[in-house]
Design a protein around this motif. Structure first.
Motif, PDB file in Angstrom:
ATOM      1  N   PHE A 187       0.835  -1.203   0.000  1.00 39.42           N
ATOM      2  CA  PHE A 187       0.000   0.000   0.000  1.00 39.42           C
ATOM      3  C   PHE A 187       0.872   1.256   0.000  1.00 39.42           C
ATOM      4  O   PHE A 187       0.642   2.192  -0.770  1.00 39.42           O
ATOM      5  N   ASP A 188       1.873   1.278   0.874  1.00 39.21           N
ATOM      6  CA  ASP A 188       2.743   2.455   0.985  1.00 39.21           C
ATOM      7  C   ASP A 188       3.521   2.713  -0.307  1.00 39.21           C
ATOM      8  O   ASP A 188       3.624   3.861  -0.761  1.00 39.21           O
ATOM      9  N   LEU A 189       4.056   1.660  -0.902  1.00 38.28           N
ATOM     10  CA  LEU A 189       4.809   1.827  -2.142  1.00 38.28           C
ATOM     11  C   LEU A 189       3.928   2.327  -3.278  1.00 38.28           C
ATOM     12  O   LEU A 189       4.328   3.189  -4.060  1.00 38.28           O
ATOM     13  N   VAL A 190       2.715   1.807  -3.362  1.00 37.49           N
ATOM     14  CA  VAL A 190       1.795   2.264  -4.413  1.00 37.49           C
ATOM     15  C   VAL A 190       1.441   3.728  -4.188  1.00 37.49           C
ATOM     16  O   VAL A 190       1.408   4.524  -5.127  1.00 37.49           O
ATOM     17  N   ALA A 191       1.204   4.127  -2.933  1.00 40.86           N
ATOM     18  CA  ALA A 191       0.876   5.527  -2.640  1.00 40.86           C
ATOM     19  C   ALA A 191       2.043   6.453  -2.978  1.00 40.86           C
ATOM     20  O   ALA A 191       1.834   7.590  -3.390  1.00 40.86           O
ATOM     21  N   GLN A 192       3.263   5.960  -2.829  1.00 41.66           N
ATOM     22  CA  GLN A 192       4.446   6.785  -3.095  1.00 41.66           C
ATOM     23  C   GLN A 192       4.824   6.833  -4.567  1.00 41.66           C
ATOM     24  O   GLN A 192       5.173   7.898  -5.086  1.00 41.66           O
ATOM     25  N   THR A 193       4.788   5.671  -5.237  1.00 37.21           N
ATOM     26  CA  THR A 193       5.336   5.617  -6.595  1.00 37.21           C
ATOM     27  C   THR A 193       4.401   5.032  -7.644  1.00 37.21           C
ATOM     28  O   THR A 193       4.738   5.049  -8.821  1.00 37.21           O
ATOM     29  N   GLY A 194       3.272   4.504  -7.240  1.00 28.14           N
ATOM     30  CA  GLY A 194       2.318   3.956  -8.208  1.00 28.14           C
ATOM     31  C   GLY A 194       2.413   2.452  -8.356  1.00 28.14           C
ATOM     32  O   GLY A 194       3.403   1.825  -7.970  1.00 28.14           O
ATOM     33  N   LEU A 195       1.390   1.897  -8.937  1.00 22.19           N
ATOM     34  CA  LEU A 195       1.261   0.450  -9.090  1.00 22.19           C
ATOM     35  C   LEU A 195       2.114  -0.100 -10.234  1.00 22.19           C
ATOM     36  O   LEU A 195       2.655  -1.198 -10.134  1.00 22.19           O
ATOM     37  N   SER A 196       2.247   0.640 -11.299  1.00 23.90           N
ATOM     38  CA  SER A 196       2.902   0.122 -12.508  1.00 23.90           C
ATOM     39  C   SER A 196       4.338  -0.333 -12.283  1.00 23.90           C
ATOM     40  O   SER A 196       4.736  -1.386 -12.763  1.00 23.90           O
ATOM     41  N   GLY A 197       5.124   0.448 -11.579  1.00 22.24           N
ATOM     42  CA  GLY A 197       6.538   0.114 -11.399  1.00 22.24           C
ATOM     43  C   GLY A 197       6.821  -0.760 -10.197  1.00 22.24           C
ATOM     44  O   GLY A 197       7.980  -1.063  -9.909  1.00 22.24           O
ATOM     45  N   LEU A 198       5.798  -1.176  -9.501  1.00 17.11           N
ATOM     46  CA  LEU A 198       5.955  -1.969  -8.280  1.00 17.11           C
ATOM     47  C   LEU A 198       6.597  -3.319  -8.586  1.00 17.11           C
ATOM     48  O   LEU A 198       6.193  -3.998  -9.530  1.00 17.11           O
ATOM     49  N   THR A 199       7.609  -3.695  -7.804  1.00 16.15           N
ATOM     50  CA  THR A 199       8.247  -5.001  -7.990  1.00 16.15           C
ATOM     51  C   THR A 199       8.157  -5.808  -6.695  1.00 16.15           C
ATOM     52  O   THR A 199       8.041  -5.245  -5.600  1.00 16.15           O
ATOM     53  N   MET A 200       8.238  -7.112  -6.856  1.00 14.92           N
ATOM     54  CA  MET A 200       8.206  -7.999  -5.693  1.00 14.92           C
ATOM     55  C   MET A 200       9.415  -7.726  -4.786  1.00 14.92           C
ATOM     56  O   MET A 200       9.298  -7.749  -3.568  1.00 14.92           O
ATOM     57  N   ILE A 223       8.727  -4.681  -2.635  1.00 15.18           N
ATOM     58  CA  ILE A 223       7.745  -5.010  -1.599  1.00 15.18           C
ATOM     59  C   ILE A 223       8.415  -5.783  -0.470  1.00 15.18           C
ATOM     60  O   ILE A 223       8.235  -5.467   0.707  1.00 15.18           O
ATOM     61  N   ALA A 224       9.197  -6.798  -0.839  1.00 16.20           N
ATOM     62  CA  ALA A 224       9.884  -7.604   0.179  1.00 16.20           C
ATOM     63  C   ALA A 224      10.808  -6.736   1.035  1.00 16.20           C
ATOM     64  O   ALA A 224      10.792  -6.831   2.273  1.00 16.20           O
ATOM     65  N   ARG A 225      11.577  -5.899   0.386  1.00 13.15           N
ATOM     66  CA  ARG A 225      12.509  -5.015   1.113  1.00 13.15           C
ATOM     67  C   ARG A 225      11.738  -4.110   2.077  1.00 13.15           C
ATOM     68  O   ARG A 225      12.095  -3.979   3.241  1.00 13.15           O
ATOM     69  N   ALA A 226      10.666  -3.494   1.598  1.00 16.11           N
ATOM     70  CA  ALA A 226       9.872  -2.587   2.443  1.00 16.11           C
ATOM     71  C   ALA A 226       9.171  -3.333   3.578  1.00 16.11           C
ATOM     72  O   ALA A 226       8.943  -2.766   4.647  1.00 16.11           O
ATOM     73  N   ALA A 227       8.831  -4.596   3.347  1.00 19.28           N
ATOM     74  CA  ALA A 227       8.158  -5.401   4.378  1.00 19.28           C
ATOM     75  C   ALA A 227       9.156  -6.012   5.355  1.00 19.28           C
ATOM     76  O   ALA A 227       8.754  -6.584   6.375  1.00 19.28           O
ATOM     77  N   GLY A 228      10.445  -5.905   5.039  1.00 18.18           N
ATOM     78  CA  GLY A 228      11.468  -6.446   5.927  1.00 18.18           C
ATOM     79  C   GLY A 228      11.584  -7.962   5.855  1.00 18.18           C
ATOM     80  O   GLY A 228      11.930  -8.610   6.846  1.00 18.18           O
ATOM     81  N   ILE A 229      11.306  -8.518   4.679  1.00 20.76           N
ATOM     82  CA  ILE A 229      11.423  -9.967   4.498  1.00 20.76           C
ATOM     83  C   ILE A 229      12.251 -10.244   3.247  1.00 20.76           C
ATOM     84  O   ILE A 229      12.464  -9.355   2.418  1.00 20.76           O
ATOM     85  N   ALA A 230      12.691 -11.476   3.111  1.00 22.29           N
ATOM     86  CA  ALA A 230      13.445 -11.872   1.921  1.00 22.29           C
ATOM     87  C   ALA A 230      12.482 -11.986   0.734  1.00 22.29           C
ATOM     88  O   ALA A 230      11.320 -12.362   0.904  1.00 22.29           O
ATOM     89  N   THR A 231      12.987 -11.674  -0.448  1.00 23.82           N
ATOM     90  CA  THR A 231      12.165 -11.788  -1.651  1.00 23.82           C
ATOM     91  C   THR A 231      11.667 -13.221  -1.827  1.00 23.82           C
ATOM     92  O   THR A 231      10.513 -13.451  -2.205  1.00 23.82           O
ATOM     93  N   SER A 232      12.512 -14.187  -1.515  1.00 31.18           N
ATOM     94  CA  SER A 232      12.105 -15.592  -1.639  1.00 31.18           C
ATOM     95  C   SER A 232      10.938 -15.908  -0.696  1.00 31.18           C
ATOM     96  O   SER A 232      10.049 -16.690  -1.041  1.00 31.18           O
ATOM     97  N   THR A 233      10.912 -15.297   0.460  1.00 28.46           N
ATOM     98  CA  THR A 233       9.798 -15.488   1.395  1.00 28.46           C
ATOM     99  C   THR A 233       8.518 -14.896   0.823  1.00 28.46           C
ATOM    100  O   THR A 233       7.442 -15.493   0.926  1.00 28.46           O
ATOM    101  N   LEU A 234       8.630 -13.727   0.195  1.00 23.17           N
ATOM    102  CA  LEU A 234       7.456 -13.115  -0.414  1.00 23.17           C
ATOM    103  C   LEU A 234       6.869 -14.032  -1.477  1.00 23.17           C
ATOM    104  O   LEU A 234       5.653 -14.188  -1.569  1.00 23.17           O
ATOM    105  N   TYR A 235       7.722 -14.679  -2.258  1.00 23.30           N
ATOM    106  CA  TYR A 235       7.241 -15.599  -3.295  1.00 23.30           C
ATOM    107  C   TYR A 235       6.578 -16.847  -2.696  1.00 23.30           C
ATOM    108  O   TYR A 235       5.749 -17.470  -3.362  1.00 23.30           O
ATOM    109  N   ALA A 253      -3.076   5.196   2.142  1.00 24.75           N
ATOM    110  CA  ALA A 253      -2.296   4.362   1.224  1.00 24.75           C
ATOM    111  C   ALA A 253      -3.129   3.187   0.709  1.00 24.75           C
ATOM    112  O   ALA A 253      -3.054   2.826  -0.467  1.00 24.75           O
ATOM    113  N   GLU A 254      -3.930   2.618   1.569  1.00 25.94           N
ATOM    114  CA  GLU A 254      -4.799   1.506   1.162  1.00 25.94           C
ATOM    115  C   GLU A 254      -5.822   1.968   0.127  1.00 25.94           C
ATOM    116  O   GLU A 254      -6.100   1.269  -0.855  1.00 25.94           O
TER     117      GLU A 254
END
Length: 190
Positions: A17-30, A33-45, A100-101
């Motif tokens: 939600f925060d990333l979309v509010a800051q930079t938009g949905l189009s450029g959002l990457t997994m 999201i993982a970095r901002a959530a404080g988790i590993a990208t592999s965990t997000l997957y 943001a939501e």
């Protein structure tokens, strides 16, 4: 496989939600999201196999909560104007408290990722709100215009009022809320 951690789920949702509010949905990457959530990208997957699945599920979860918030405190026995006021105030509070939501939901709704299934899901969830608008028209309280136009007028009033409050042009207080609702009501009523 162990069950998904609720705390991580919340962190993923809020980061998205925060990333979309800051930079938009189009450029959002997994990875972002993982970095901002404080988790590993592999965990997000593990939680969400793709960006499409993640944003679709987050939209459904957020829209479910939003629909409940909007109609909270709206009782069938209330006078019609009181029901619309309660709904309008709920929408305003939701927009101010969950900015943001709300941005995420609006961007997703208007994106190429939005599916017909999610459109139908959203319409079902918002049935109580749409029924309220139809009730007003049926009883000749609200203008006899296309329902989508009526809904857009009400939601636009909430959005613009929230923008004025968020930018500090107007204070976030009951007097402003009531005045803004009164202006909206005057525009909606027959």
């Amino acid at each position: 496989m162990k069950p998904k951690d609720d705390e991580k789920q919340r962190a993923i949702a809020q980061a998205t939600f925060d990333l979309v509010a800051q930079t938009g949905l189009s450029g959002l990457t997994m990875a972002e999201i993982a970095r901002a959530a404080g988790i590993a990208t592999s965990t997000l997957y593990v939680y969400y196999p793709s960006k499409d699945e993640l944003i679709s599920q987050l939209y459904q979860d957020a829209k479910t909560v939003t629909a409940e918030r909007i109609m909270r405190g709206v009782e069938p026995a209330m006078p019609f104007k009181a029901k619309v006021r309660r709904t309008w105030l709920n929408l305003l509070r939701h927009r101010l408290d969950q900015y943001a939501e709300v941005v995420f939901q609006e961007q997703y709704y208007n994106s190429p990722w939005f599916t017909q299934g999610n459109r139908e899901f959203s319409t079902r969830l918002m049935a109580g709100f749409f029924a309220l608008m139809e009730e007003g028209q049926r009883n000749e309280i609200l203008k006899p215009v296309h329902g989508s136009l009526l809904t857009a007028s009400l939601l636009g009033s909430v959005r613009e009022t929230a923008n004025l409050i968020r930018t500090g042009v107007l204070p976030d207080d009951d007097a402003v809320h009531q005045t803004a609702f009164s202006l909206c009501w005057d525009a909606l009523k027959a």
